[in-house]
Structure formats: structure tokens, C-alpha cells
Design a protein around this motif. Structure first.
Motif, PDB file in Angstrom:
ATOM      1  N   SER A  52       0.787  -1.223   0.000  1.00  0.00           N
ATOM      2  CA  SER A  52       0.000   0.000   0.000  1.00  0.00           C
ATOM      3  C   SER A  52       0.827   1.286   0.000  1.00  0.00           C
ATOM      4  O   SER A  52       0.300   2.328   0.331  1.00  0.00           O
ATOM      5  CB  SER A  52      -0.932  -0.008   1.205  1.00  0.00           C
ATOM      6  N   TRP A  53       2.090   1.232  -0.370  1.00  0.00           N
ATOM      7  CA  TRP A  53       2.891   2.460  -0.320  1.00  0.00           C
ATOM      8  C   TRP A  53       2.307   3.566  -1.180  1.00  0.00           C
ATOM      9  O   TRP A  53       2.173   4.708  -0.748  1.00  0.00           O
ATOM     10  CB  TRP A  53       4.338   2.175  -0.753  1.00  0.00           C
ATOM     11  N   ARG A  66      10.870   7.068  -5.404  1.00  0.00           N
ATOM     12  CA  ARG A  66      10.373   7.305  -6.768  1.00  0.00           C
ATOM     13  C   ARG A  66       9.602   8.613  -6.867  1.00  0.00           C
ATOM     14  O   ARG A  66       8.748   8.917  -6.030  1.00  0.00           O
ATOM     15  CB  ARG A  66       9.452   6.163  -7.215  1.00  0.00           C
ATOM     16  N   ILE A  67       9.927   9.328  -7.926  1.00  0.00           N
ATOM     17  CA  ILE A  67       9.206  10.560  -8.261  1.00  0.00           C
ATOM     18  C   ILE A  67       8.486  10.307  -9.585  1.00  0.00           C
ATOM     19  O   ILE A  67       9.134  10.000 -10.581  1.00  0.00           O
ATOM     20  CB  ILE A  67      10.201  11.728  -8.469  1.00  0.00           C
ATOM     21  N   ALA A  68       7.161  10.420  -9.594  1.00  0.00           N
ATOM     22  CA  ALA A  68       6.407  10.306 -10.863  1.00  0.00           C
ATOM     23  C   ALA A  68       6.212  11.725 -11.384  1.00  0.00           C
ATOM     24  O   ALA A  68       5.474  12.513 -10.789  1.00  0.00           O
ATOM     25  CB  ALA A  68       5.067   9.621 -10.611  1.00  0.00           C
ATOM     26  N   TYR A  69       6.897  12.049 -12.500  1.00  0.00           N
ATOM     27  CA  TYR A  69       6.857  13.448 -12.946  1.00  0.00           C
ATOM     28  C   TYR A  69       5.834  13.698 -14.063  1.00  0.00           C
ATOM     29  O   TYR A  69       5.980  14.640 -14.859  1.00  0.00           O
ATOM     30  CB  TYR A  69       8.260  13.962 -13.306  1.00  0.00           C
ATOM     31  N   CYS A  70       4.783  12.902 -14.071  1.00  0.00           N
ATOM     32  CA  CYS A  70       3.660  13.165 -14.977  1.00  0.00           C
ATOM     33  C   CYS A  70       2.729  14.160 -14.266  1.00  0.00           C
ATOM     34  O   CYS A  70       1.571  13.835 -13.956  1.00  0.00           O
ATOM     35  CB  CYS A  70       2.946  11.872 -15.340  1.00  0.00           C
ATOM     36  N   VAL A 115       7.373   8.103  -3.354  1.00  0.00           N
ATOM     37  CA  VAL A 115       7.137   6.738  -2.857  1.00  0.00           C
ATOM     38  C   VAL A 115       8.484   6.105  -2.487  1.00  0.00           C
ATOM     39  O   VAL A 115       9.430   6.173  -3.276  1.00  0.00           O
ATOM     40  CB  VAL A 115       6.426   5.885  -3.941  1.00  0.00           C
ATOM     41  N   PRO A 116       8.568   5.482  -1.290  1.00  0.00           N
ATOM     42  CA  PRO A 116       9.853   4.881  -0.904  1.00  0.00           C
ATOM     43  C   PRO A 116      10.243   3.706  -1.793  1.00  0.00           C
ATOM     44  O   PRO A 116       9.391   2.922  -2.215  1.00  0.00           O
ATOM     45  CB  PRO A 116       9.626   4.421   0.544  1.00  0.00           C
TER      46      PRO A 116
END
Ligand code: PLP
Length: 395
Positions: A15-16, A368-372, A356-357
Motif C-alpha cells: 500500500s505504499w 520514486r518521483i512520478a513526474y507526470c 514513494v519509498p
């Protein structure tokens, strides 16, 4: 307890991303939407191309008997023919429509394949960093997750995969361009992996299937080419969708292609088609099949994500973060300053930045970086990234 132990455990472990999403909701209520920088989810923030809307309107207004009826579980034949000719022209291997199955996204394709090939207790190898949901998909069908560490710079380690293979190994999942690292595996890597798997399959007299999860294949930068997996390994299945490249993840449309030389091809395809039905998908959405079949090769403008990647790399680089520039996808996977990914994610959260770790992707020590996300979110997060870096380095 009414809910199964298995599902309870799965909710705790997987569930992260959901946790970050929920935290985002709380922070947004407190500080306002504009003051929270949510990089937690890979939900494309660009609208689908105009062609998609046009095709969708055309098919939606077509008055043809049976347009909304059940169909063969593998999908419409004319659609599979169009996809087969696209795969043939782009992958460098002759693929027939019989080897294509339309699915409810890449996630649907993976569940269908795993249900088809797994006996209870069989295992599937996944190479870290990997998309967290593979663990749940494998578990859905009685399989065990056989985790291996990737190589340097988030490459595959063919050696580690070879060491992990045992009698119960039914397959290996790979994902390139990779979520979360943005890495594209080279042609040499794919060829080495393929020749190792061919040798191991021969030695034990039973194929090891290679399941290639490819929803980001068109999201690449700087002229990078993603090498073909299906051309290079006979027991391979590629699975993909239009979720990311056409920006339509809510429409649940994708397909899988099975290599014509795969072991037990007849049963494999028959099983996959049956599992598509009995898992409750029945068939992929009817109108969407028709629409995407006409849009082979189209995608959203990749310049859009490239600009974001470049600007974010600049911001992170200036702040002092260590990372590998993504070759594809819309994810960045920097090292957690100080080494603890949870601490890093919490420090960023203090700055209202949601990430997110890495432990959620089998790789602690990174995040994690989601760059959308919008350019504005990226610009306004710069100060927070810098502050969090300083706080972590000084802690
Ligand atoms: C690596 C990877 N595989 C599969 C999926 C599932 O995508 P879909 O089922 O929407 O095609 C995702 C979604 O984020 C993903 O990142």
C-alpha cells in the motif's frame, strides 16, 4: 475476520502508493491543492491525442448490429490483425493475429498469463527495482515471488537471474523502460538474458517463459531505441497497453503477443484466451479495441515529458541529489540522501512533496518521483526538494 488473511497481508504490504495518495488527500485538505506537490502516482497528466477523440466519436456513433455484444474472448479478429501487422513491422518477427490477445490493459494481460502458467508453488523471477504490483499478480495465481537484485545502475543482472532459477521457476518478468528507474535495457542485455534462458530451458527440458511488460515502450527520450524482446527469445510473451502512451489508463485496453515458437504454444494460447474469460474480464472493452486498432504508432507528444524530465533533473542536481537520468518512462528514482528511503520520503512530505519509498519497488535506499505532473508543480517543488536534501544531510 471476514476478509481473508491473504488480502489483509497484501493490503499491508502493497500500500505504499495508496498510503501516499491518502496522505496527499489529507495534506491537500489542510494546505490547499495548489500547495501540495504530488509525485506519487503514474497517472499521465496529458490528455489523449486529438485522433483518439475523433476515432472514439466515430465508433461511438456507428450504428452497426453487434457493436456492443460479446465477442471471441481473444478480441475482434480485425483488431488483432491490425495489431499483428504492427508487431510484425516494429518487432522484426512475423506475428499472426492468432498470437495476439486483446486484454484489459497490461495488468489484465499479466494476470491472464500468470494464471495460465502457474501451478501452486511455482515461482516467477522479478528483478529489483520492479513494479510493486507484480508481487500481488503472482500471488493472485498461487505463485511465489522469486526476487533478484538488479545490476549496476538499475540494469538487469543476467547472472543473478540465472542463480535464482530453480525447478519451480516458470518465468521471469522484465519491464523496460522500467518503472521505477526509467532504465531501458540494452540489446546486449536482452540477448544475454535470452541465451541464458534458452540454455537453462534446454538443460531442464522445460521452457522458462519470459514475460515482458512493455507499457512504456513508446515513452523514451534522446533517440533511445527499446530492443525487441519477442524477437530475441522464443518462449516470450510481450504485454502492453495504451494507458501511458495514449494517456488512457481508465479505458483498460491493451494486448499481449505470444512468440510463435513458444513451448506448448497451442495450450498456452488456449489457456490465455480461456483465462481472459474466467478471470472475469470476458474480453477487452469492445469500442476501445476498435479505436486503438486504428491508432497504431500514435502517442502523446513525448516532448511534453522530456521537458519535465530535464527540468526535474536540473532541480534535483542543483539540490545535490544523486540519480540516473531516466532514458524512458515518467519516473525518476534518486538515491535517498542519508540512505534511508522512509526518512527521505518523510522529509519531503514535511515540504508537502509526495513521493514513494524505494522499498515499495524492492529497492530500499531510493525513492520514486512520478513526474507526470504539471510544470507548475515541478517549479514550485524546487525549494522543498532543496530544503529536504539539506535537512537529510544534516540529520
Ligand atoms: C510497469 C507497469 N506495468 C503495468 C502497469 C499496468 O498498466 P495498465 O494495466 O494500465 O496497462 C503499470 C501501471 O502503472 C506499470 O507501471
Amino acid at each position: 475476520m471476514a476478509v481473508s488473511q491473504r488480502v489483509i497481508k497484501s493490503m499491508e504490504n502493497s500500500s505504499w502508493i495508496r498510503k501516499m495518495f491518502e496522505t496527499g488527500g489529507i495534506l491537500k485538505a489542510k494546505y490547499g491543492d495548489d500547495n501540495v506537490f504530488d509525485f506519487s502516482i503514474g497517472n499521465p497528466n496529458v490528455e489523449p491525442p486529438e485522433d483518439f477523440i475523433i476515432k472514439l466519436s466515430e465508433y461511438a456513433s456507428l450504428k452497426k448490429t453487434g457493436m456492443h455484444a460479446y465477442m471471441p474472448n481473444a478480441g475482434y479478429l480485425d483488431v488483432r490483425e491490425k495489431i499483428a501487422s504492427w508487431v510484425t513491422s516494429t518487432e522484426g518477427i512475423e506475428i499472426h493475429s492468432d498470437n495476439i490477445v486483446m486484454t484489459c490493459g497490461a495488468a489484465g494481460a499479466m494476470n491472464v498469463v500468470l494464471k495460465t502458467i502457474l501451478n501452486p508453488g511455482d515461482n516467477i523471477i522479478v528483478s529489483a527495482p520492479y513494479f510493486a504490483e507484480y508481487e500481488a499478480y503472482i500471488g493472485n495465481h498461487g505463485g511465489e515471488v522469486n526476487r533478484v537484485q538488479g545490476g549496476e545502475k538499475f540494469n538487469l543482472s543476467v547472472e543473478n537471474i540465472e542463480k535464482a532459477i530453480n525447478e519451480k521457476t516458470q518465468g521471469v518478468i522484465i519491464n523496460s523502460p522500467n518503472n521505477p528507474s526509467g532504465r531501458v535495457y540494452s540489446e546486449d542485455t536482452i540477448k544475454n538474458l535470452a541465451s541464458m534462458l534458452e540454455r537453462k530451458s534446454r538443460e531442464r527440458g522445460r521452457a522458462i517463459y519470459l514475460l515482458s511488460d512493455e507499457p512504456y515502450k513508446k515513452i523514451v527520450y534522446d533517440g533511445i531505441k527499446v530492443p525487441s524482446v519477442i524477437k530475441n527469445y522464443s518462449h516470450s510473451i510481450i504485454m502492453t497497453s495504451y494507458s501511458k502512451d495514449l494517456s488512457i489508463p481508465g479505458e483498460r485496453i491493451g494486448w499481449l503477443a505470444v512468440n510463435p515458437a513458444a513451448e506448448d504454444l497451442h495450450n498456452l494460447l488456449g489457456g490465455i484466451i480461456m483465462c481472459n474469460r474466467i478471470l472475469g474480464y470476458v474480453n477487452a472493452p469492445a469500442i476501445m479495441q476498435k479505436v486503438v486498432a486504428d491508432l497504431q504508432g500514435r502517442s502523446v507528444d513525448m516532448g511534453f515529458y522530456k521537458t519535465k524530465r530535464d527540468r526535474l533533473c536540473e532541480i534535483l542536481g542543483n539540490a545535490g541529489y544523486e540519480f540516473i537520468k531516466p532514458e524512458g518512462t515518467f519516473y525518476l528514482f534518486p538515491k535517498a540522501p542519508g540512505g534511508d528511503d522512509l526518512k527521505a520520503v518523510n522529509a519531503l512530505q514535511e515540504e508537502r512533496i509526495l513521493t514513494v519509498p524505494g522499498r515499495g519497488f524492492g529497492t530500499p535506499g531510493y525513492f520514486r518521483i512520478a513526474y507526470c505532473v504539471s510544470d507548475r508543480v515541478i517549479e514550485r517543488s524546487a525549494e522543498g526538494f532543496e530544503k529536504a536534501f539539506r535537512a537529510l544531510k544534516n540529520s
